[in-house]
Design an enzyme around this catalytic site. Structure first.
Site, PDB file in Angstrom:
ATOM      1  N   THR A 185       5.897  21.003 -15.520  1.00 37.91           N
ATOM      2  CA  THR A 185       6.672  21.831 -14.591  1.00 37.91           C
ATOM      3  C   THR A 185       7.074  23.092 -15.348  1.00 37.91           C
ATOM      4  O   THR A 185       7.092  23.096 -16.584  1.00 37.91           O
ATOM      5  CB  THR A 185       7.939  21.113 -14.115  1.00 37.91           C
ATOM      6  N   GLU A 331       5.419  17.330  -9.372  1.00 38.28           N
ATOM      7  CA  GLU A 331       5.637  15.881  -9.447  1.00 38.28           C
ATOM      8  C   GLU A 331       4.952  15.130  -8.313  1.00 38.28           C
ATOM      9  O   GLU A 331       4.907  13.907  -8.308  1.00 38.28           O
ATOM     10  CB  GLU A 331       7.146  15.585  -9.394  1.00 38.28           C
ATOM     11  N   LYS A 441      27.821  27.600  -2.152  1.00 39.65           N
ATOM     12  CA  LYS A 441      28.946  26.820  -1.630  1.00 39.65           C
ATOM     13  C   LYS A 441      30.092  27.761  -1.275  1.00 39.65           C
ATOM     14  O   LYS A 441      30.782  28.265  -2.142  1.00 39.65           O
ATOM     15  CB  LYS A 441      29.392  25.795  -2.664  1.00 39.65           C
ATOM     16  N   TRP A 446      28.011  24.813   3.047  1.00 37.61           N
ATOM     17  CA  TRP A 446      26.823  25.240   2.314  1.00 37.61           C
ATOM     18  C   TRP A 446      26.098  26.320   3.101  1.00 37.61           C
ATOM     19  O   TRP A 446      25.887  26.182   4.302  1.00 37.61           O
ATOM     20  CB  TRP A 446      25.866  24.053   2.111  1.00 37.61           C
TER      21      TRP A 446
END
Ligand code: ADP
Length: 543
Positions: A185, A331, A441, A446
């Site tokens: 990654t 992944e 936030k 959110w």
């Protein structure tokens, strides 16, 4: 009672065998550093993969040993995919755009024995050679005439290496669970982590990829992967395209060049192409400027980052091209969700279908999706509830290479936590609202940075936009919009913020806009929000 079917292992070499026998004459066209127009057939490709396998055996490789590549998309890199994995070794594709210290980390962590490199990365390897001293040697992927002078020790020429070998080779009968390739990654948070694919996961992922509602590939297609072979196996296309016998076009070092890509689409008859959104910005800009239409092209699979609606619309309206958004990650091999239309959803209005296409997509068979709240409770698929997106399936990683579970990315009940926050609607269409670490936030609520970016990018004067959350004395965090203006276009602060009216809830509208010349990007072409937050660390919102 057990079934009575053969136990045939799912091996990467079986794709090569099938393709050589059934599609031997199919063409692979590449641009390389040493040849602007290389053409040959599947038959030649897989014969050379066998020569390579013989060469690797002769170099003394053992099962599971890592052989690295540092290369663009071209035919030699494809030969590596089959020659290395097919022979039982692990093809470790390395992203040459990483920082030198990341390259050093990855090469040492993977314990690569040999590195096969494109000509242009020889200086890069020279600059880190003293830090990767365990590497036994380097193979430059070119012919003898183009071999560079170099301080690298034990440097061989790819074509000379192959020429000494026979194309007579019997692929070993491997366990389908043995490792086939390795990709790290990009390490935007901490050290890069290695994802170790196996033959079985690779084949299952390729089968899933060719399905009509996923990439929809057939032998009649001409496929141009603009997503790099060093980035999650070019989303599996080196396997899926070859599995069906499609013509393949590899743009080599010209991956980011809108003009070249446009010309390849026209000249080679590319019907399906794949890449991250930033690549298509360049292609669409060139096409617009040069007055070109992307004839032949039927479908662009765009993913790896949210796809702006304006891009989907421009592809559709100006070029008659269907954009299919895809979502996935290293992944996950990487395919997790693809946005194709589902039965019962025909008859949507123009705007409704554009809104649908802006979502990340619906889960493909083989990957289960769920969203959970902070306590791990599963959330409803109502398009409203958002939570951590978790996945499981046979091509999702069970752990990272040599980390022994320390990454803590898996739940106790065996799901992989993607680090994304998402909603899923009643039809199963998932939309990414943020990466967990990018969520803004504001006063206990959110705000989705991706939603705000999408709205900004739909403004005609905006070339690229990013939204980051910055500290705010009253609301904890508030969104700041960072804009790169389109060439020759202008848009003021007030107009930009007014653009959000009616498109998002009032309290989500960014508090301010700043204009910059260029956004920082990661090695895979995504906006590097960490860097952007660092850049604006001292920024203060206006009162
Ligand atoms: P990295 O960027 O760390 O190298 P990947 O290339 O594997 O990792 O990127 C995976 C991430 O990219 C996902 O977790 C998600 O945040 C983002 N991503 C991929 N596709 C989409 C999409 N269609 N919409 C929004 N985000 C996406």
């Amino acid at each position: 009672m057990q079934g009575m079917m053969m136990d045939a292992p799912l091996l990467i070499s079986s794709i090569a065998e099938h393709a050589a026998k059934n599609h031997g004459d199919r063409e692979i066209m590449s641009i390389t550093a040493d040849n602007p127009e290389h053409r040959y057939t599947y038959r030649e490709c897989f014969a050379r993969s066998k020569q390579l396998a013989n060469a690797l055996d002769r170099l003394g490789m053992n099962r599971g040993d890592r052989v690295a590549t540092l290369a663009w998309n071209d035919y030699r890199h494809l030969e590596m995919y089959y020659g290395v994995s097919g022979a039982g070794y692990v093809c470790h594709t390395i992203n040459p755009r990483l920082f030198p210290e990341q390259l050093v980390f990855i090469i040492n962590h993977a314990e690569d024995r040999w590195i096969f490199t494109d000509l242009m990365f020889v200086p890069l390897l020279e600059s880190i050679a003293d830090k990767i001293s365990r590497v036994e040697g380097f193979v430059v992927m070119t012919d003898a005439a183009h071999m560079p002078e170099s301080s690298l020790s034990n440097m061989l020429c790819y074509e000379t290496l192959l020429a000494a070998e026979s194309s007579d080779y019997t692929w070993p009968d491997l366990d389908e669970r043995c490792a086939s390739s390795l990709c790290y990654t990009s390490g935007t948070t901490g050290d890069p982590k290695g994802v170790l694919y196996d033959h079985r996961s690779t084949i299952l992922h390729a089968y899933a990829g060719v399905a009509p509602d996923v990439l929809g590939l057939s032998s009649l297609d001409c496929i141009m992967p603009v997503v790099p072979l060093f980035h999650v196996n070019a989303w599996g296309t080196p396997y899926s395209a070859v599995m069906v016998g499609a013509k393949i076009v590899f743009p080599g070092p010209k991956m980011g060049d809108g003009e070249t890509l446009c010309k390849l689409i026209q000249a080679e008859g590319v019907s399906v192409t794949l890449g991250v959104p930033t690549v298509w910005l360049a292609v669409l800009q060139y096409a617009e400027k040069a007055g070109k239409r992307l004839d032949h092209l039927q479908r662009a699979i765009v993913g790896g980052a949210a796809v702006p609606q304006s891009m989907i619309k421009e592809f559709r309206d100006k070029h008659g091209v269907e954009v299919r958004q895809g979502w996935g990650m290293t992944e996950m091999s990487p395919l997790g969700a693809v946005n194709s239309i589902k039965a019962g959803l025909d008859g949507l209005s123009d705007q409704q279908s554009l809104d649908l296409a802006t979502r990340a997509g619906r889960g493909i068979f083989g990957v289960e999706l769920r969203i959970v709240d902070d306590d791990g409770n599963e959330l409803p698929w109502d398009g409203e509830a958002y939570g951590a997106l978790q996945v499981r399936g046979p091509w999702v990683c069970s752990d990272y290479f040599r980390l022994g579970g320390s990454a803590g990315a898996h739940t106790d009940d065996g799901w992989f936590d993607t680090g994304d926050v998402a909603t899923i609607d009643a039809e199963g269409y998932m939309a990414i609202t943020d990466r967990t670490k990018d969520v803004i936030k504001s006063g206990g609520e959110w705000i989705s940075s991706i939603e705000l970016e999408n709205v900004a990018m739909d403004h005609p004067a905006v070339a690229e936009a990013a939204v980051i959350g910055l500290a705010h004395p009253k609301w904890t965090e508030r969104p700041l919009l960072v804009v790169v203006k389109a060439e020759g276009q202008d848009v003021g602060k007030e107009e930009m913020l007014a653009w959000y009216k009616g498109k998002v809830a009032t309290w989500c509208v960014p508090n301010d806009v700043v204009y910059i010349d260029e956004l920082p990007h990661t090695a895979t072409g995504k906006v590097k929000k960490i860097e952007l937050r660092r850049q604006f660390a001292d920024y203060q919102f206006p009162n």
